[in-house]
Design an enzyme around this catalytic site. Sequence first.
Site, short mmCIF file in Angstrom:
data_model
loop_
_atom_site.label_atom_id
_atom_site.label_comp_id
_atom_site.label_asym_id
_atom_site.label_seq_id
_atom_site.Cartn_x
_atom_site.Cartn_y
_atom_site.Cartn_z
N SER A 16 0.88 -1.18 -0.06
CA SER A 16 0.01 0.17 -0.12
C SER A 16 0.97 1.41 0.02
CB SER A 16 -0.96 0.06 1.18
OG SER A 16 -1.93 0.75 1.08
N ASP A 69 -10.12 -4.09 -5.73
CA ASP A 69 -9.45 -3.54 -4.68
C ASP A 69 -10.17 -2.10 -4.42
OD1 ASP A 69 -7.93 -2.28 -2.83
OD2 ASP A 69 -5.94 -2.90 -3.74
N HIS A 114 -7.56 -5.25 -0.37
CA HIS A 114 -6.35 -4.54 -0.38
C HIS A 114 -5.35 -5.18 0.10
CE1 HIS A 114 -4.17 -0.73 -1.01
NE2 HIS A 114 -4.10 -0.65 0.14
#
Length: 267
Positions: A95, A217, A245
């Site tokens: 991320s 996502d 995610h």
Amino acid sequence: MDIVRRNNVTVTGNPQGPAVVLAHGFGCDQNMWRLTVPALADDYRVVLFDYVGSGGADPSAFTEGRYSSLDGYARDVVEVCEALDLRDAVFVGHSVSAMIGVLAAREAPERLGALIMVAPSPRYIDDEGYRGGFSAEDIDELLESLDLNYLGWSAAMAPLIMGNPDRPELGAELKNSFCATDPDMARVFARTTFRSDSRDDLRTVTVPTLVLECSDDVIAPREVGAFVHRAVPGSTLVTLDATGHCPHLSAPAATNEAITAFLAGLR
């Protein structure tokens, strides 16, 4: 300062192997990589750590001035690499850590020799000609909700971020991770994350790069993965058969296969 203690650094795997640094995302800690470590441990020296303000890192080292910018988190990465004297390590960032890795590689190119970006997003807010997945109003509301009731925000957002509603234990784990983070430090990291814009930084990447996106996502839609792939010269894009995610938790086999295949190509 003892950087290893400050960032709760853990080193495992093959001490003679190439170094792989695993970096967690917002609201998480190094435990989120527990399903990936066994896939790497035989062949690689695996380095895990927590950013200051997360997990088991020393909270006394947190300052809002440093960690109100992604550069502050990138400094954590560089200092961990320096403390362990890592050279040409592979940085695996989940991320927002994918963008932190970009900044760290630019600051200390001798330390990081390749990047693996897991569900990356250089900008979460939509812009002209760019879809990040959220409007500016969405992000303002998200951050306001987080400020007003962090625990309530965590309980509501974690299942959405994780996806996989048929596996509620995954959302519960992410919620517990969020709730274990100091709310004041989490607020700083959240603002830094969700208001960041690292699109121009992607064009500075000069090392081999793997971009891993999920097929569905809500935080980093596939348009974002395509953008990152186009922006990073010579990068490889792999779309995982995974939703949510956090594919290293929801689809570890597919995630680990993509990571180890890329690593094998570097050797």
